[in-house]
Each structure stands twice: as C-alpha cells, then as structure tokens.
Design a protein around this motif. Structure first.
Motif, PDB file in Angstrom:
ATOM      1  N   THR A 164       0.953  -1.248   0.064  1.00  0.00           N
ATOM      2  CA  THR A 164       0.028  -0.060   0.021  1.00  0.00           C
ATOM      3  C   THR A 164       0.877   1.055   0.008  1.00  0.00           C
ATOM      4  OG1 THR A 164      -1.733  -1.249   1.160  1.00  0.00           O
ATOM      5  CG2 THR A 164      -1.843   1.044   1.187  1.00  0.00           C
ATOM      6  N   PHE A 165       0.811   2.036  -1.261  1.00  0.00           N
ATOM      7  CA  PHE A 165       1.673   3.286  -1.355  1.00  0.00           C
ATOM      8  C   PHE A 165       1.563   4.085   0.041  1.00  0.00           C
ATOM      9  CE2 PHE A 165       4.156   5.871  -3.876  1.00  0.00           C
ATOM     10  CZ  PHE A 165       3.578   6.891  -3.827  1.00  0.00           C
ATOM     11  N   SER A 166       0.392   4.500   0.318  1.00  0.00           N
ATOM     12  CA  SER A 166       0.127   5.343   1.437  1.00  0.00           C
ATOM     13  C   SER A 166       0.606   5.062   2.794  1.00  0.00           C
ATOM     14  CB  SER A 166      -1.378   5.565   1.621  1.00  0.00           C
ATOM     15  OG  SER A 166      -2.006   4.398   2.000  1.00  0.00           O
ATOM     16  N   ASP A 167       1.375   3.959   2.830  1.00  0.00           N
ATOM     17  CA  ASP A 167       1.916   3.305   4.065  1.00  0.00           C
ATOM     18  C   ASP A 167       3.306   3.716   4.312  1.00  0.00           C
ATOM     19  OD1 ASP A 167       0.255  -0.029   4.412  1.00  0.00           O
ATOM     20  OD2 ASP A 167      -0.402   1.883   4.824  1.00  0.00           O
TER      21      ASP A 167
ATOM     22  N   ARG B  96       6.397  13.194   3.790  1.00  0.00           N
ATOM     23  CA  ARG B  96       5.945  12.090   4.748  1.00  0.00           C
ATOM     24  C   ARG B  96       4.357  11.510   4.470  1.00  0.00           C
ATOM     25  NH1 ARG B  96       6.940  14.605  10.624  1.00  0.00           N
ATOM     26  NH2 ARG B  96       4.592  15.117  10.490  1.00  0.00           N
ATOM     27  N   ARG B  97       4.200  10.265   4.809  1.00  0.00           N
ATOM     28  CA  ARG B  97       3.277   9.391   4.467  1.00  0.00           C
ATOM     29  C   ARG B  97       2.040   9.985   4.894  1.00  0.00           C
ATOM     30  NH1 ARG B  97       3.799   3.953   8.077  1.00  0.00           N
ATOM     31  NH2 ARG B  97       4.022   5.263  10.101  1.00  0.00           N
ATOM     32  N   ASP B  98       1.754  10.355   6.294  1.00  0.00           N
ATOM     33  CA  ASP B  98       0.785  10.850   6.850  1.00  0.00           C
ATOM     34  C   ASP B  98       0.377  12.066   6.910  1.00  0.00           C
ATOM     35  OD1 ASP B  98       1.643   8.819  10.116  1.00  0.00           O
ATOM     36  OD2 ASP B  98       0.689   8.231   8.400  1.00  0.00           O
ATOM     37  N   ASP B  99       0.741  12.977   6.651  1.00  0.00           N
ATOM     38  CA  ASP B  99       0.506  14.530   6.614  1.00  0.00           C
ATOM     39  C   ASP B  99       1.053  15.122   5.230  1.00  0.00           C
ATOM     40  OD1 ASP B  99       2.559  15.265   9.219  1.00  0.00           O
ATOM     41  OD2 ASP B  99       2.969  14.828   7.445  1.00  0.00           O
ATOM     42  N   GLY B 100       1.739  14.576   4.627  1.00  0.00           N
ATOM     43  CA  GLY B 100       2.433  15.089   3.417  1.00  0.00           C
ATOM     44  C   GLY B 100       3.415  16.173   3.603  1.00  0.00           C
ATOM     45  N   ILE B 101       3.941  16.358   4.659  1.00  0.00           N
ATOM     46  CA  ILE B 101       5.022  17.279   5.119  1.00  0.00           C
ATOM     47  C   ILE B 101       6.187  17.117   4.090  1.00  0.00           C
ATOM     48  CG2 ILE B 101       6.316  18.131   6.794  1.00  0.00           C
ATOM     49  CD1 ILE B 101       4.222  18.245   9.001  1.00  0.00           C
TER      50      ILE B 101
END
Length: 124
Positions: A28-31, A52-57
C-alpha cells in the motif's frame, strides 16, 4: 516487499528542467514515506527531498530548496521530483526510496526499499 522503478532522467543543459518519476508496487503506497537521494561520481549519497506518508509534510536539502519539488500521486502510486534551474552540480544518479515511518527521512539508512536509480546529467 515494495518495488520502486525510477524514470525520467537524462541529459539537460544548465538552467533546464527534468521531472523524475518513481512508480511503486507491491504494498500500500500510502503506508510509506518517500524520499529522493542522489549520488555523484566520487561522492557519498546525499539526501535530496522527502514527503511524509501521514500528513504530506515535505523536506528538502538546502542545495535544492526553491528549485526542486517533490510530490506524490496516490492514485498512480507514484512520487515525482520536479527539478528546475538545474546546475552541473546536480549531476548524479537519483534514487527513490520508501520507508513505513515519518521520522528520520533525511537519513538513507532509515529506508527499507530502493529503486535502481536514474542518471541525471547537467551540462554547462
């Protein structure tokens, strides 16, 4: 396992632009947080940019900030590196990398998966 395949490298004149792509498959790419690194001949590999995966920072190396842009397209499982105002010192093999965490993204030793690399050559 995550497989990463880079593309988009090539030869460009100083001041020109290139867009690198890194297509991911297998998990899963978003992981995964994604990073770009580069290695010039005779030099150690260095951090370029990460997202970053979670917040796109996003993080950039000082040498590329303002010229390079990292982005990701979840629908295409792809991360991009748009490189503008290229300089001869940007010449290197560029690798993308993936890691299932949000910290330490500037440290290549943190990454679990790497692509094969794509050559970028900037002529003066």
């Amino acid at each position: 396992q995550v497989q990463l395949v880079e593309s988009g490298g090539g030869l460009v004149q100083a001041g020109g632009s290139l867009r690198l792509s890194c297509a991911a498959s297998g998990r899963t790419f978003s992981d995964y947080s994604m990073g770009w690194f580069r290695q010039a001949p005779g030099k150690e590999r260095e951090f370029v940019a990460a997202i970053r995966r979670d917040d796109g920072i996003i993080y950039y190396a000082r040498s590329v900030k303002g010229r390079f842009t990292i982005s990701r397209d979840a629908a295409k499982n792809t991360v991009y590196l748009q490189m503008n105002s290229l300089k001869p010192e940007d010449t290197a093999v560029y690798n993308c990398a993936a890691v299932p965490q949000d910290y330490g993204l500037g440290d290549e030793s943190q990454y679990d998966y790497w692509g094969q690399g794509t050559q970028v050559t900037v002529s003066s």
